[in-house]
Motif scaffolding. Structure first.
Motif, short mmCIF file in Angstrom:
data_model
loop_
_atom_site.label_atom_id
_atom_site.label_comp_id
_atom_site.label_asym_id
_atom_site.label_seq_id
_atom_site.Cartn_x
_atom_site.Cartn_y
_atom_site.Cartn_z
N PRO A 224 0.81 -1.23 0.00
CA PRO A 224 0.00 0.00 0.00
C PRO A 224 0.83 1.27 0.00
O PRO A 224 0.43 2.28 -0.59
N GLN A 256 -6.35 2.28 0.57
CA GLN A 256 -5.04 1.76 0.94
C GLN A 256 -4.66 2.19 2.36
O GLN A 256 -4.09 1.42 3.13
N ARG A 259 -6.59 0.06 4.65
CA ARG A 259 -5.99 -1.28 4.70
C ARG A 259 -4.77 -1.30 5.60
O ARG A 259 -4.60 -2.21 6.43
#
Length: 449
Positions: A224, A256, A259
């Protein structure tokens, strides 16, 4: 003493007197002559009687002495036999004691003689290499060329000790290290060398897991970050004035970041659980209220998948011993996974009940009455070969699908460690094409020992 001597003399004199009387009659000897002759014989007869008496006494004394000596000798032989028997018994008892002590050693140990005969193998060695009849050849027990070659080097005096690593593929894959060393002097029963094995399987596995964890964590964070760097560079360059591209890139960047946030959160949770894993909680927790709260929090996910979450809990379900926050994390992970990986429009079932016995494969550590909580989905199922590894960190059956669904690969590892801390157990059952069931076993608060 005189009376027996006179009697003995008279007995010996009677035959002589009878003979003299016959001679007197046949040769017309006078009676006075016969008597005089008999009287003359008396001293000689008495002397003969004395000598015979002494010989008999000596014979009796000798016989008595022989009997006494024989009795004493027999007693000494019996005492010697008893002493030898006692010594042998003590030796056998000592051997049994030594063997019992060696059987307590966790590391396999084999003792051999100069002819490569196995003189003793402790319980740990027998568990790996099989039974140990005394005198069995070492090559028949340990079929490993490198070890046998090292034994020859030690017995020939080329090396005082040798240490090598080995792998045993059967009956269970093991990684061992073997140290072969000779004794300074042979023992009384011919033992000249020892083989000591150390099981490195667990430590090697932990080492590999640590290396995999670092590699996977680095990869999960780098991916990411690289994407974010690319999007930022694009927004600063070609897409600076492109409103549509900017919106699309910013939305992807937000995903991202989310995440990475989940990943860091799961890593912190895992570290925190591992730090407290050996201090079990002690508070009673009501499962009904807790599971209802989790299902309500995940309702938006269920609506996105058009799935229904069905909760079946008996009214008399007892409380469990645990940490409410950690147990909420366990059932959040399990129910969230069931919704994510279940079929669209399917049903996720959460059922709980008290059971009598936990399946042996679960490794139930306690004696408390277990409460079983099962979370079942109607997804595609998981192939059997993947089931043992599902709780490993970053292990995914389908890595791409997991990332697309927002998984970090740490959820089930966190579940396992929390369940271990609660002195519980976890089983996973799955049928390809039908679905998967995760069952958590927790000790009931009213019966925990």
């Amino acid at each position: 003493m005189r009376t027996p001597l006179v009697v003995a003399t008279a007995k010996m004199a009677l035959p002589g007197l009878a003979i003299l009387a016959l001679l007197a009659v046949s040769r017309h000897l006078s009676l006075q002559g016969a008597v005089a002759g008999a009287v003359a014989l008396v001293p000689a007869i008495m002397l003969v009687a004395l000598l015979m008496r002494r010989d008999r006494a000596l014979h009796d004394a000798s016989l008595t002495s022989t009997l006494v000596e024989d009795t004493v000798a027999a007693e000494r032989v019996e005492e010697l036999e008893q002493a030898l028997a006692a010594l042998g018994g003590r030796q056998r008892e000592s051997d049994r004691s030594h063997r019992a002590v060696l059987d307590l050693l966790p590391d396999p140990l084999i003792l051999i003689d100069r002819d490569l005969g196995v003189r003793l193998a402790n319980r740990a060695a027998r568990a790996i290499f099989g039974d140990e009849p005394v005198g069995r050849p070492l090559p028949a027990m340990v079929r490993h060329p490198e070890i046998l070659e090292a034994v020859d080097e030690v017995l020939s005096g080329d090396e005082a000790s040798v240490e090598i690593e080995m792998s045993l593929p059967v009956p269970v894959a093991r990684e061992l290290t073997c140290r072969i060393a000779s004794l300074e002097r042979p023992s009384s029963d011919g033992i000249v060398a020892a083989l000591v094995f150390r099981d490195l399987t667990q430590s090697k596995r932990v080492e590999r897991m640590r290396a995999d964890f670092v590699a996977n964590a680095s990869h999960e964070i780098r991916t990411p970050l690289a994407a974010l760097g690319g999007y930022i560079e694009t927004l600063l360059g070609p897409a600076r004035d492109d409103a549509a591209a900017r919106e699309r890139f910013l939305r992807t960047m937000a995903e991202q970041v989310a995440r990475m946030t989940r990943l860091v959160g799961d890593l912190l949770s895992l570290s925190r659980v591992e730090l407290t894993e050996h201090t079990p909680p002690a508070d009673p927790v009501g499962l009904g209220r807790l599971i209802a709260r989790v299902v309500k929090a995940l309702d938006f996910r269920a609506q996105d998948k058009k799935a229904a979450v069905e909760v079946i809990l008996p009214d008399d379900l007892p409380q469990v011993v645990g940490d409410e926050g950690e147990l909420e994390q366990v059932f959040t992970n399990l129910i969230d996974n069931a919704i994510k990986y279940g079929r669209i429009g399917g049903t996720v079932r959460v059922q709980a009940h008290v059971i009598a016995h936990v399946p042996a494969r679960a490794g139930w550590p306690g004696k408390a009455q277990p409460v079983a909580i099962a979370v079942t989905d109607e997804g595609p199922g998981i192939p059997r070969e993947h089931l043992p590894r599902l709780t490993e960190r970053f292990y995914r059956v389908d890595a791409a699908r997991s990332r697309d669904l927002g998984g970090t690969g740490l959820g089930l590892a966190i579940v396992k460690h929390i369940v271990n801390r609660h002195q519980g157990a976890l089983t996973i059952d799955s049928i390809v094409g039908q679905g998967t069931t995760f069952t958590v076993y927790l000790p009931a608060a009213s019966s925990r020992n």
